[in-house]
Write an enzyme that holds these catalytic residues in place. Structure first.
Site, PDB file in Angstrom:
ATOM      1  N   ASP A  10       0.863  -1.178   0.000  1.00 18.79           N
ATOM      2  CA  ASP A  10       0.000   0.000   0.000  1.00 18.79           C
ATOM      3  C   ASP A  10       0.900   1.229   0.000  1.00 18.79           C
ATOM      4  O   ASP A  10       1.782   1.354   0.870  1.00 18.79           O
ATOM      5  CB  ASP A  10      -0.849  -0.053   1.287  1.00 18.79           C
ATOM      6  N   ILE A  11       0.677   2.120  -0.938  1.00 19.61           N
ATOM      7  CA  ILE A  11       1.593   3.265  -1.056  1.00 19.61           C
ATOM      8  C   ILE A  11       1.541   4.170   0.175  1.00 19.61           C
ATOM      9  O   ILE A  11       2.521   4.848   0.496  1.00 19.61           O
ATOM     10  CB  ILE A  11       1.330   4.046  -2.367  1.00 19.61           C
ATOM     11  N   ASN A  24      -6.647  12.982 -10.399  1.00 22.00           N
ATOM     12  CA  ASN A  24      -7.362  13.421 -11.611  1.00 22.00           C
ATOM     13  C   ASN A  24      -7.175  14.936 -11.742  1.00 22.00           C
ATOM     14  O   ASN A  24      -6.603  15.574 -10.859  1.00 22.00           O
ATOM     15  CB  ASN A  24      -8.845  13.022 -11.548  1.00 22.00           C
ATOM     16  N   GLY A  32      -9.417   4.615  -5.375  1.00 21.55           N
ATOM     17  CA  GLY A  32      -8.107   3.989  -5.594  1.00 21.55           C
ATOM     18  C   GLY A  32      -7.012   4.586  -4.725  1.00 21.55           C
ATOM     19  O   GLY A  32      -7.212   4.870  -3.549  1.00 21.55           O
ATOM     20  N   ASP A  34      -5.746   7.497  -4.861  1.00 18.54           N
ATOM     21  CA  ASP A  34      -6.083   8.875  -4.488  1.00 18.54           C
ATOM     22  C   ASP A  34      -6.902   8.885  -3.187  1.00 18.54           C
ATOM     23  O   ASP A  34      -6.596   9.645  -2.245  1.00 18.54           O
ATOM     24  CB  ASP A  34      -6.888   9.483  -5.642  1.00 18.54           C
ATOM     25  N   THR A 118      -3.422   2.615 -14.246  1.00 27.55           N
ATOM     26  CA  THR A 118      -3.770   1.197 -14.506  1.00 27.55           C
ATOM     27  C   THR A 118      -4.990   0.722 -13.721  1.00 27.55           C
ATOM     28  O   THR A 118      -5.360  -0.447 -13.818  1.00 27.55           O
ATOM     29  CB  THR A 118      -2.594   0.252 -14.190  1.00 27.55           C
ATOM     30  N   GLY A 119      -5.617   1.616 -12.955  1.00 25.87           N
ATOM     31  CA  GLY A 119      -6.838   1.250 -12.232  1.00 25.87           C
ATOM     32  C   GLY A 119      -8.055   1.687 -13.019  1.00 25.87           C
ATOM     33  O   GLY A 119      -8.287   1.195 -14.122  1.00 25.87           O
TER      34      GLY A 119
HETATM   35  N1  AR6 Z   1      -1.408   1.555  -2.926  1.00 27.08           N
HETATM   36  C1  AR6 Z   1      -0.807   1.225  -4.091  1.00 27.08           C
HETATM   37  N2  AR6 Z   1      -1.476   0.977  -5.227  1.00 27.08           N
HETATM   38  C2  AR6 Z   1      -2.829   1.070  -5.181  1.00 27.08           C
HETATM   39  C3  AR6 Z   1      -3.533   1.422  -4.006  1.00 27.08           C
HETATM   40  C4  AR6 Z   1      -2.769   1.666  -2.833  1.00 27.08           C
HETATM   41  N3  AR6 Z   1      -3.338   2.013  -1.677  1.00 27.08           N
HETATM   42  N4  AR6 Z   1      -4.871   1.436  -4.298  1.00 27.08           N
HETATM   43  C5  AR6 Z   1      -4.994   1.103  -5.602  1.00 27.08           C
HETATM   44  N5  AR6 Z   1      -3.764   0.863  -6.142  1.00 27.08           N
HETATM   45  P1  AR6 Z   1      -6.194   4.014  -9.528  1.00 27.08           P
HETATM   46  P2  AR6 Z   1      -5.800   5.562 -12.019  1.00 27.08           P
HETATM   47  C6  AR6 Z   1      -3.394   0.515  -7.531  1.00 27.08           C
HETATM   48  O1  AR6 Z   1      -7.571   3.640  -9.951  1.00 27.08           O
HETATM   49  O2  AR6 Z   1      -6.060   4.373 -12.864  1.00 27.08           O
HETATM   50  C7  AR6 Z   1      -9.031   8.007  -8.757  1.00 27.08           C
HETATM   51  O3  AR6 Z   1     -10.390   8.062  -8.490  1.00 27.08           O
HETATM   52  C8  AR6 Z   1      -4.469  -0.017  -8.434  1.00 27.08           C
HETATM   53  O4  AR6 Z   1      -4.610  -1.418  -8.256  1.00 27.08           O
HETATM   54  O5  AR6 Z   1      -5.973   4.437  -8.134  1.00 27.08           O
HETATM   55  O6  AR6 Z   1      -4.627   6.442 -12.355  1.00 27.08           O
HETATM   56  C9  AR6 Z   1      -8.442   9.355  -9.107  1.00 27.08           C
HETATM   57  O7  AR6 Z   1      -9.067  10.389  -8.395  1.00 27.08           O
HETATM   58  C10 AR6 Z   1      -3.922   0.334  -9.810  1.00 27.08           C
HETATM   59  O8  AR6 Z   1      -2.965  -0.632 -10.241  1.00 27.08           O
HETATM   60  O9  AR6 Z   1      -5.624   5.240 -10.454  1.00 27.08           O
HETATM   61  C11 AR6 Z   1      -8.677   9.460 -10.571  1.00 27.08           C
HETATM   62  O10 AR6 Z   1      -9.974   9.931 -10.851  1.00 27.08           O
HETATM   63  C12 AR6 Z   1      -3.159   1.634  -9.584  1.00 27.08           C
HETATM   64  O11 AR6 Z   1      -3.000   1.730  -8.168  1.00 27.08           O
HETATM   65  C13 AR6 Z   1      -8.529   8.037 -11.050  1.00 27.08           C
HETATM   66  O12 AR6 Z   1      -8.824   7.224  -9.930  1.00 27.08           O
HETATM   67  C14 AR6 Z   1      -3.853   2.894 -10.084  1.00 27.08           C
HETATM   68  O13 AR6 Z   1      -5.255   2.790  -9.886  1.00 27.08           O
HETATM   69  C15 AR6 Z   1      -7.133   7.718 -11.494  1.00 27.08           C
HETATM   70  O14 AR6 Z   1      -7.119   6.439 -12.048  1.00 27.08           O
END
Ligand code: AR6
Length: 174
Positions: A10-11, A24, A32, A34, A118-119
């Site tokens: 977890d970051i 965003n 996610g 964020d 990638t989320g």
């Molecule tokens: N620690 C590390 N990695 C994580 C964590 C964590 N706690 N939680 C999720 N991931 P995403 P995006 C991974 O969706 O695709 C938000 O709503 C996850 O499995 O967080 O850039 C923002 O406000 C994936 O591999 O980010 C934006 O609107 C990666 O982190 C939007 O999502 C990124 O997933 C950004 O989307």
């Protein structure tokens, strides 16, 4: 030579100088990574983000870490995947480059990146990992950063990063 490593976790629990947020363009929070970062940092982070006036896709802006165990959060805005023809690769690469520029500005020596886009933004994970690693390899030495930790949320992502990190760079590292 900077050290590039991949870990699963977890970051928000990483003990580094700076963590990167996958934000965003509003910079006003989301799900996610964020959501996790805003919960762990506390409401001061949202108040600080409100002052920044948003952020363009491919760019990044810095705030303090507040209640997080880090000095800085670099809020990077990755591209939404739209099939690859909308400059997504370059925009994603620019996120990593901009974060390393912010690292230089703030004298950050250790930094942790999530797998930006990638989320919910649906960037293909292998393609994103290649871009992340190639871009960090290209710019890390001039940034002064000594340790880059790629924080993978699941074992599949970790396996991708470990495989690519074991491969020699496509371009020679300066
Ligand atoms: N620690 C590390 N990695 C994580 C964590 C964590 N706690 N939680 C999720 N991931 P995403 P995006 C991974 O969706 O695709 C938000 O709503 C996850 O499995 O967080 O850039 C923002 O406000 C994936 O591999 O980010 C934006 O609107 C990666 O982190 C939007 O999502 C990124 O997933 C950004 O989307």
């Amino acid at each position: 030579m900077a050290e590039l490593i991949a870990v699963q976790g977890d970051i928000t629990t990483q003990r580094v100088d700076a963590i990167v947020n996958a934000a965003n363009t509003s910079l006003l929070g989301g799900g996610g990574v964020d959501g996790a970062i805003h919960r762990a940092a506390g409401p001061e982070l949202l108040a600080e983000c409100r002052k920044l006036g948003g952020c363009s896709t491919g760019d990044a802006k810095a705030t303090p870490g507040f209640h997080l165990p880090v000095k800085w959060v670099f809020h990077a805005v990755g591209p939404v995947w739209q099939g690859g023809g909308r400059d997504e690769d370059d925009l994603l690469a620019n996120c990593y480059k901009r974060c390393l520029e912010l690292a230089k500005t703030h004298q950050v020596k250790t930094i942790a990146f999530p797998a930006i886009s990638t989320g919910v933004y649906h960037f293909p994970p292998k393609r994103a990992a290649h871009i992340a690693i190639d871009t960090v390899r290209e710019f890390v030495e001039k940034s002064g950063v000594e340790v880059v930790r790629f924080v993978c949320f699941n074992a599949e992502t970790l396996a991708i990063y470990e495989q690519f990190l074991a491969e020699p760079p496509l371009k020679p590292v300066a």
